[in-house]
Structures are given as structure tokens and as C-alpha cells.
Design an enzyme around this catalytic site. Structure first.
Site, PDB file in Angstrom:
ATOM      1  N   HIS A   1      24.720  60.308 -14.571  1.00  0.00           N
ATOM      2  CA  HIS A   1      26.170  60.159 -14.383  1.00  0.00           C
ATOM      3  C   HIS A   1      26.558  58.699 -14.599  1.00  0.00           C
ATOM      4  CE1 HIS A   1      30.071  59.820 -12.395  1.00  0.00           C
ATOM      5  NE2 HIS A   1      30.226  61.087 -12.736  1.00  0.00           N
TER       6      HIS A   1
ATOM      7  N   GLU B   1      31.312  62.539 -20.492  1.00  0.00           N
ATOM      8  CA  GLU B   1      32.298  61.914 -19.613  1.00  0.00           C
ATOM      9  C   GLU B   1      32.505  60.465 -20.059  1.00  0.00           C
ATOM     10  OE1 GLU B   1      32.409  63.846 -15.522  1.00  0.00           O
ATOM     11  OE2 GLU B   1      30.484  62.862 -15.548  1.00  0.00           O
TER      12      GLU B   1
HETATM   13  P1  13P Z   1      37.271  62.614 -12.102  1.00  0.00           P
HETATM   14  O1  13P Z   1      37.613  64.022 -12.529  1.00  0.00           O
HETATM   15  O2  13P Z   1      37.704  62.329 -10.700  1.00  0.00           O
HETATM   16  O3  13P Z   1      37.736  61.609 -13.090  1.00  0.00           O
HETATM   17  O4  13P Z   1      35.659  62.519 -12.059  1.00  0.00           O
HETATM   18  C1  13P Z   1      34.903  63.056 -13.096  1.00  0.00           C
HETATM   19  C2  13P Z   1      33.467  62.938 -12.796  1.00  0.00           C
HETATM   20  O5  13P Z   1      32.930  61.842 -12.668  1.00  0.00           O
HETATM   21  C3  13P Z   1      32.689  64.171 -12.645  1.00  0.00           C
HETATM   22  O6  13P Z   1      31.336  63.861 -12.568  1.00  0.00           O
END
Ligand code: 13P
Length: 262
Positions: free
Chosen positions: A99, A171
């Protein structure tokens, strides 16, 4: 035309303790009980301290449960770390690795994450590898290169037969959290295409079967459009999922949109 199976997960980060996690899970399980799990897979990734109670409070046939991180070794002199054997003992299904907050706050390198990926797969976990470029990478125009490096090093040495145990979450770092700005559906689609192509370089045609989720400021107003994009198989949600009723609504709305395409 067959229904595209969709995936909805949330990472609870460092927000909910044991009691909050259990009540959240029970409410989410109850609210989503009629959703056909052959069409939509749901998962929740609580904090370590809540995992033991979490596995006792919901059925993983309904909501898969996972850990937010894991050590690359099974045992040893690794103070403060959590072993895959310990997570297996709890009966967890998923391990989330790489992550953005692990990479950028705790300094995890691609090489460390690769060791964790190999250990998680060896221990039979569904392994959710998170990747994403920083705002700086984007500015330099090297987002695709960064994503390809994260994938190629993250899955280095992984047999292409393991594809069934793998999920990937894209992400973008600049899109995550309260200060983040969600990626447009168009941008996410472009990057997911790069990721899919790279997964097929690594896993051959099996790369098409790997669920590819978008995460980073997913919210009720962008979720439907994101889930409709060609290489987006699911949504990995933070803040907008931490209230069970809100997450249930987001999931249902997205599933409805996918169903309309049938
Ligand atoms: P947010 O949806 O709060 O931006 O976070 C995303 C995330 O880091 C999921 O792992």
C-alpha cells in the site's frame, strides 16, 4: 453477454478498534446479504488487533477478510512484525501488500514487497498488490514506467500458475486520502490498460483473469463511472466505505450500472 464479476474492498487503515470493526462487519454483512457473491466479491481489511474477532463475527463466504501487511519471513528475530503463519492461524483469506502508506511512510521498497508477495502466495493467501505513481512521477511523465517497475519487481519470480491467487489495486498516491484528488475515469482507464498489458507480459493470457481494482478517493459520485471502464474490475475504497450503509449504497449503485451493460 456474461456478467463481469466485480470486486469491492475496503482498507480500514488505522481507524477502527475491535468493537467498531465487529459492528461494522456485522452491519455490512447484513446489508449486503442478498448480493450474489458470484457476481460481486466483497472484502474488508481491518487493523491487526481486530482480526481475531473479525473472523469470528462474519462469514468469509460473504465478506473475505485480510491483513494490511505481513512480514516476508515465517518466523525469526523480527520484533514488531507479523508472520504469515500467524495470519493463517487466524483463518484470513487476503494479504494486502505494498500500500502507498507502507511504501511512502514506512519506506518499503519494491524488493521488500516482492519478498512479501512470494511469501504470501506460498502461504496460500489471495495477495493484493497495491501499486501507484506519486504526483512527482506523474509530473515527470514516468507514471507508466513506475507502474511497470512496481509490477515487474513485485511479481518477480512468481510462477504464472499463481495468477488465481493474485489481485492488483492501482492507487495513484496523489489520489489517496483527505488531500487526494480522485483520478478521472479516463486517466484510470489509461493506467489500467498499461497495468493489464504488463500483467499479460508477466502471466501470459492469465493476466486477463487477474482482478484489477482502482483505489484513491473513490466516492459515490465517481464510483459508477470508474467501474464501467474496461480494465477496472473493482474498487478499493477508503473513507467512503467506512460507514457500512454508505459502502452498501456505493456497491449496489455500481453493481446496477454493470448489470445494465448485460
Ligand atoms: P481513500 O478512498 O480514503 O482515498 O483511500 C484509498 C485507499 O488508500 C485504500 O487503500
Amino acid at each position: 453477454m456474461s456478467f463481469k464479476k466485480v470486486y469491492f474492498g475496503t482498507n480500514l487503515k488505522m481507524y477502527k478498534g475491535v468493537a467498531d470493526t465487529v459492528s461494522y462487519l456485522k452491519e455490512l454483512e447484513q446489508l449486503t446479504s442478498d448480493i450474489d457473491r458470484n457476481c460481486a466479491e466483497l472484502f474488508v481489511i481491518p487493523s491487526y488487533t481486530a482480526l481475531s474477532e473479525a473472523v469470528c463475527s462474519v462469514s468469509q463466504a460473504q465478506i473475505l477478510l485480510g491483513a494490511q501487511n505481513m512480514c516476508w519471513e515465517e518466523q525469526g528475530q523480527f520484533t514488531g512484525e507479523i508472520s504469515p503463519l500467524m495470519l493463517r492461524e487466524l483463518g484470513l483469506s487476503i494479504v494486502e501488500l505494498g500500500h502507498s502508506e507502507r511504501r511512502h511512510i514506512f519506506g518499503e521498497s519494491n524488493e521488500m514487497i516482492n519478498r512479501k508477495v512470494c511469501t504470501a502466495l506460498k502461504n496460500g493467501f489471495k495477495t493484493l498488490l497495491c501499486i501507484g505513481e506519486t504526483g512527482e512521477d506523474k509530473q515527470y511523465g514516468i507514471s507508466d514506467e513506475v507502474l511497470r517497475i512496481q509490477l515487474k519487481t513485485g511479481f518477480y519470480g512468481v510462477s504464472d500458475k499463481m495468477y488465481g491467487q493474485i489481485m492488483v489495486a492501482y492507487e495513484p498516491v496523489w489520489a489517496i486520502g483527505a488531500d487526494g484528488k480522485p483520478a478521472s475515469a479516463e486517466y484510470a482507464k489509461e493506467k489500467h490498460a498499461v497495468i493489464r498489458k504488463t500483467l499479460c507480459e508477466i502471466f501470459g493470457d492469465n493476466g486477463y483473469a487477474i482482478p484489477l481494482l482502482y483505489g484513491g478517493s473513490v466516492n459515490p459520485s465517481n464510483a459508477d463511472n470508474l467501474i464501467l471502464q474496461p480494465d477496472i474490475d473493482g474498487l478499493f475504497v477508503g473513507r467512503s466505505a467506512w460507514n457500512a450503509a454508505d459502502f452498501n449504497s456505493l456497491i449496489r449503485s455500481a453493481i446496477d450500472k454493470v448489470l445494465l451493460l448485460r
